[in-house]
Structure formats: C-alpha cells, structure tokens
Write an enzyme that holds these catalytic residues in place. Structure first.
Site, short mmCIF file in Angstrom:
data_model
loop_
_atom_site.label_atom_id
_atom_site.label_comp_id
_atom_site.label_asym_id
_atom_site.label_seq_id
_atom_site.Cartn_x
_atom_site.Cartn_y
_atom_site.Cartn_z
N GLU A 189 -21.96 14.88 40.05
CA GLU A 189 -21.91 15.39 38.68
C GLU A 189 -20.76 14.76 37.91
O GLU A 189 -19.75 14.37 38.50
CB GLU A 189 -21.74 16.92 38.70
CG GLU A 189 -22.78 17.64 39.55
CD GLU A 189 -22.42 19.09 39.83
OE1 GLU A 189 -21.40 19.57 39.26
OE2 GLU A 189 -23.13 19.74 40.60
N LYS B 111 -17.40 14.70 36.03
CA LYS B 111 -16.20 15.54 35.99
C LYS B 111 -15.65 15.49 34.57
O LYS B 111 -15.13 14.48 34.12
CB LYS B 111 -15.14 15.08 36.98
CG LYS B 111 -13.97 16.06 37.03
CD LYS B 111 -12.87 15.65 37.94
CE LYS B 111 -11.87 16.79 38.07
NZ LYS B 111 -11.49 17.40 36.76
N ARG C 189 -12.10 25.26 32.15
CA ARG C 189 -12.99 26.03 33.02
C ARG C 189 -13.34 27.36 32.35
O ARG C 189 -12.48 28.04 31.79
CB ARG C 189 -12.27 26.28 34.35
CG ARG C 189 -13.15 26.86 35.47
CD ARG C 189 -14.00 25.79 36.10
NE ARG C 189 -14.70 26.29 37.28
CZ ARG C 189 -14.27 26.12 38.53
NH1 ARG C 189 -13.12 25.49 38.75
NH2 ARG C 189 -14.98 26.56 39.55
N ARG D 27 -10.13 30.12 33.57
CA ARG D 27 -9.84 29.84 34.98
C ARG D 27 -8.95 30.93 35.58
O ARG D 27 -9.09 31.28 36.75
CB ARG D 27 -9.14 28.48 35.09
CG ARG D 27 -8.62 28.15 36.48
CD ARG D 27 -7.66 26.96 36.41
NE ARG D 27 -8.34 25.74 36.04
CZ ARG D 27 -8.89 24.89 36.91
NH1 ARG D 27 -8.82 25.14 38.21
NH2 ARG D 27 -9.47 23.79 36.50
N GLU E 45 -17.65 24.34 32.48
CA GLU E 45 -16.54 23.85 31.67
C GLU E 45 -17.00 23.81 30.23
O GLU E 45 -18.19 23.70 29.94
CB GLU E 45 -16.11 22.44 32.11
CG GLU E 45 -15.57 22.37 33.51
CD GLU E 45 -14.21 21.68 33.59
OE1 GLU E 45 -13.77 21.11 32.58
OE2 GLU E 45 -13.61 21.73 34.67
N PHE F 270 -22.23 24.34 35.64
CA PHE F 270 -22.53 23.62 36.88
C PHE F 270 -22.81 24.54 38.05
O PHE F 270 -23.09 24.07 39.15
CB PHE F 270 -21.42 22.63 37.24
CG PHE F 270 -20.02 23.20 37.23
CD1 PHE F 270 -19.61 24.12 38.17
CD2 PHE F 270 -19.12 22.78 36.27
CE1 PHE F 270 -18.32 24.62 38.17
CE2 PHE F 270 -17.83 23.27 36.25
CZ PHE F 270 -17.42 24.20 37.20
N ARG G 228 -9.93 26.16 47.57
CA ARG G 228 -10.02 24.72 47.34
C ARG G 228 -10.46 24.09 48.65
O ARG G 228 -9.71 24.08 49.61
CB ARG G 228 -8.66 24.17 46.90
CG ARG G 228 -8.71 22.71 46.47
CD ARG G 228 -7.32 22.17 46.22
NE ARG G 228 -6.61 22.87 45.19
CZ ARG G 228 -6.74 22.63 43.87
NH1 ARG G 228 -7.57 21.68 43.47
NH2 ARG G 228 -6.05 23.31 42.98
N LYS H 198 -13.34 15.83 43.99
CA LYS H 198 -13.25 15.17 42.69
C LYS H 198 -12.86 13.71 42.89
O LYS H 198 -11.92 13.40 43.60
CB LYS H 198 -12.25 15.89 41.78
CG LYS H 198 -10.91 16.20 42.39
CD LYS H 198 -10.11 17.12 41.47
CE LYS H 198 -8.79 17.53 42.12
NZ LYS H 198 -8.03 18.48 41.29
#
Length: 523
Positions: free
Chosen positions: A210, A212, A217, A232, A261, A317, A388, A394
C-alpha cells in the site's frame, strides 16, 4: 491516600534505572490505593489526567506564585476534585476562575507536590513510568498476567479504566473487555523494513502493498447516527473535521470502525506538507491549540469552513468492525475485503500479492505522487492493537526513525546562542528507559533552532556548560542512511548520517522506536 505518597513514588521511579524496582514501587502504591483513587493515581503516574485537558497552559501555571505548604496534607481525592472543577470551567470569567482553583491547590501543596503538579499539568511528567511500565505494575498489583492487562488496555484505550477492572475483578474482569464502537483503541504500528524485496520475501509474497501517506492517523467509529473521529493518541477531534463525519455518514453500513490516514491535498491532488494537515488537528480543538506550543511549520490556521483548500481527504486501510462483527482477530485479507465493501474508493490504493517487479514499479509511483513510500503488510496477520510488529513494515527510500530528544548542545558559528546538536535516544522495551544512539544538528532550520532554544528549557532535567539534558518527552523523526556497530554508545549501535526531518507532536514518547528496531537496521 495522601497526594504526597504519589509524589514520593514518582520520585522513586525516576531515581532508579531498574525496571523491576520501578514496577515494584508502582505496584505497592496501587495496592494501597482505595478503589476510587485508582483511576487518578494511574493516570498521574502515566503523566496524564483522568479528565483529559483542563484548559491550564504553561503561562497560566507559571503565573501561580504561592508559597508551598509546610505539611503534606493534600489527599488524592481533593486534587482530583479540583481537576474536575478546572475541567468544568468555561465561559466569561473562566480565566479568573481557573486561577482561583489553581491558587487553592498550590496553597495546599508542599514544594515537591507543587513541582509534581506543574510537570503533570504541562505534560512534562515523564519519569520512566510510561504506560507500558504502569501496565506491568497493574498486573503485579492485581496478580494477573501482564498480557491480559495489555490487551484490555488496547481495547479500552484507557489505562485507568483497565487498572480499576484488574484490581477489582482480576482476570475475569479483564476478559470482559471487547472492542466497543465509539471507544477508541490503541492503533497498530509499523516497523521499518530493510527493503521492499526483503519484506515481501519475509511474508512469502502473501502481502498487501500500500502507499505510505504523509498524513495524520485517524480512527473513525460509527454506531448508527453517532460518529466519532479520533487521532493516533485517541484524542476526539470529531467537531473539527465535519467533512470526515459527513463522508462516514454516507457509508452503507450501520456500525463500523475504520483505521486510516487523512491529509490535505493541493488542487493537483498531491499531498500538502504534513504540517498543514496537523494544523487542522490543532483547530479541531481550540483549547488544545492554546495549550500546546507546536514546532515551527505547524501553523494554527482558520477552520475548514473558511479555508476550503485545507479540506481533509481520508484514506482508510483497515476495518476493525462492521455491522456487529468484530474483526480484530481476523486476518488482513478478510479485513481488507470488509474495508472495500464499505468504503469503496476511499480505501487506500494497494496491490495484493504482487510480483516483485510490479511492487517495485508501485514504489516508484508512490514516490512520484509525493508519498513517503510503501507499507508491506502480511495478509495473514491479525490487527495487533497498540503494538509495533513485523507484520506491518514501512519501506522508504531512506530509513527514518522516531526517536527521543535526550539533550541538546549549545551551537557555535551561525548557531551560537541556540540549542543545536541533538542527543537522540531509542526506547529500551525492557527497562522503559531511553538509550542514546547518536547526535545530529543536520536538517535544523533557523526556525527550528529558535523553537528548540525556547522550548527545551521546559523539558530540562539538568545542564552543564555545554549541554542541556532533557526528560525524554519530545519525539523527533530522523532520517538516516543506516546504523553501524559502535562501542561509543550504550546500545552498541550508532546512527549513520542522521538528519532531522521534523518533530512529531502527534506521537507520545512510548510510540518512539525501540533500540531493538534500531539494531534491526544493522547490515
């Protein structure tokens, strides 16, 4: 419970580097707290307020000059009640009323308590007792597995609420937490990938590739006619983003939770600078804009009603819930299908199981369109809220890390008189403490130098002739060419050709990258 007990525990936590000792001290305090005291105590130890923002900025607080009390008699309940009153103040005369309440509070506080209050109310209370550490203490105090506390916190979005459940009802109470439409959850985070090829190989080609985006966010919740938009950091900005609310209201569904986003676009459809998107978030909450001194390049602009060009465009997303069905534990392939069914053209562009050549072309196209790079996501992975992990990676043309500013050296030459050379650190996930990984002054504009010199003293913990040392409270995005083994720094690694991209006021210190992530970039 006396407020002084909280202050003493906070100081004890700050004074040790041992994670075990920190957790033990925090757990002891939580066990001693009455049921009604748990929520404020947990919030304060995490550097937050149970009430959220209460309209007390730095200028207001530093204007309260009252001699400290000699005896520690303030109780937790009294302090929390005054915070309730402050949060309720509004309208004509609100400034004077806030000053009256703060004066009453300061008059009853000892000198250590006044210092704690000042740092708490200015958002500067960072003591190594960040949310991950406090979550461990909650688990220890309640004698439940820490993973249960973490999952409940991810789903509740509120550690004080999670702590109350754990200490009142144990594991059974924690197991009752579910995704609740209207209540934001901690977002899933991505790790830096070494390269597009390696990321695709790691997942055996079973990936979604996808764009970035360089946006902000958002997490959107809809339950019938009720719609909420969160940042976020789980801040509610619904009132300030009417264009997003209107779009979600038109979706063909009854209930939905979306992750995505949003960004402002130029007339040509290219992304505007990140700072312009963030400026809309500031105007979404005028009280917040007044309290926070944002870095240069993050201007506060008129709201959308008078600034048409700053309309926000959402790109979703992930779909975490749809029409009564929770999808957190479903694989991305299933969540992506649900996403496309409900948002259609508002889903972020993606290639599913692409050939390497097609993915490489997609990477080039994303950069040409003004985006940061690509996200490579495992199609089989569930949504790991609040974590994470490697299942989202990313990929950028240069590596970037979100690091903590640990200090700054006074500059020389054209930078004389400015705090310049930054000391940068990554989080140690085992101790909660920052680990220094390098220094840089590259990328600092004149405006940023001036901002740092004015802002850093608010975060100061010590200084010497050459350096101002900071509490690890500010997150800065750093671009680098890689990392190398280095005995110079305690983590054994150092950044190569590091340069400042921007400060990240949208990120909290516990969202900074870890030392493990930095080491993962070693060749």
């Amino acid at each position: 419970m006396l407020f002084a007990d909280v202050v003493r525990t906070s100081e004890a936590v700050r004074a040790t580097r041992s994670r075990k000792t920190k957790v033990a001290a925090l757990a002891e305090l939580l066990r001693a707290a009455e049921s009604a005291e748990l929520a404020p105590v947990v919030a304060w130890l995490s550097g937050e307020l149970r009430q959220g923002r209460i309209g007390t900025g730095w200028r207001t607080l530093t204007g309260v000059r009252v001699p400290p009390a000699l005896d520690a008699a303030l109780e937790v309940a009294t302090v929390d009640a005054i915070f309730d009153e402050l949060a309720a103040v509004s309208g004509a005369g609100s400034g004077n009323r806030r000053k009256e309440l703060l004066t009453r509070l300061w008059s009853a506080a000892t000198e250590p308590e006044q210092e704690f209050l000042l740092r708490l109310l200015t958002g500067e209370l960072r003591q190594g007792a960040l949310t991950a550490l406090v979550a461990e203490a909650v688990a220890a105090a309640a004698d439940v597995p820490v993973e249960q506390v973490r999952r409940a916190y991810m789903l509740s979005g509120q550690l004080p609420v999670t702590a109350e459940a754990a200490l009142r009802g144990g594991a059974a109470a924690l197991a009752e937490f579910r995704l609740e439409v209207g209540r934001p959850i901690q977002p899933m985070l991505a790790a830096p990938g070494a390269s597009l090829e390696e990321a695709m190989t790691e997942f055996g080609g079973e990936v979604s590739v996808e764009h970035k985006l360089d946006g902000a966010r958002i997490q959107v919740h809809r339950d019938g006619d009720r719609i909420a938009v969160f940042t976020r950091t789980l801040r509610d900005i619904t009132a300030g983003v009417p264009e997003l609310v209107e779009l979600v209201a038109r979706l063909d569904c009854t209930s939905v939770v979306l992750d995505g986003e949003t960004l402002a676009l130029t007339d040509a459809g290219r992304p505007r600078p990140f700072q312009e998107t963030m400026s809309r978030f500031a105007t979404a909450d005028p009280a917040r804009a007044a309290e926070v001194d944002l870095p240069p390049g993050t201007p506060v602009v008129p709201p959308v009603s008078s600034t048409r060009e700053l309309l926000l465009h959402p790109y979703f997303f992930d779909c975490l819930h749809l029409d009564g069905r929770d999808l957190l534990d479903a694989p991305l392939s299933e969540r992506r299908a649900a996403l496309l069914a409900v948002v259609g053209e508002h889903a972020i562009p993606a290639l599913i199981r692409p050939e390497p050549e097609a993915a490489a072309e997609y990477f080039d196209g994303a950069l040409a369109a003004g985006h940061e790079g690509l996200m490579v996501k495992s199609l089989s992975a569930p949504y790991a809220a609040g974590r994470r992990g490697r299942s989202w990676q990313k990929i950028k043309p240069t590596h970037t890390l979100d690091l903590l500013v640990l200090g700054a050296e006074w500059g020389y030459g054209r930078r004389t008189g400015y705090l310049s050379n930054l000391h940068l650190g990554a989080r140690d996930p085992r101790t909660g403490e920052p680990v220094m990984v390098g220094k840089t002054f590259k990328g600092l504009t004149d405006a940023l130098l001036a901002w740092q010199t004015a802002e850093f003293p608010r975060h100061e913990r010590a200084r010497d002739e050459h350096t101002v040392y900071l509490w690890p409270e500010l997150v800065v995005e750093i671009a680098l060419d890689g990392v190398q083994v280095s005995p110079r720094y305690p983590g054994g690694v150092a950044l190569r050709f590091a340069r400042v991209v921007r400060y990240r006021p949208d990120k909290t210190p516990d969202q900074a990258d870890t030392i493990d992530t930095v080491r993962g970039l070693l060749p």
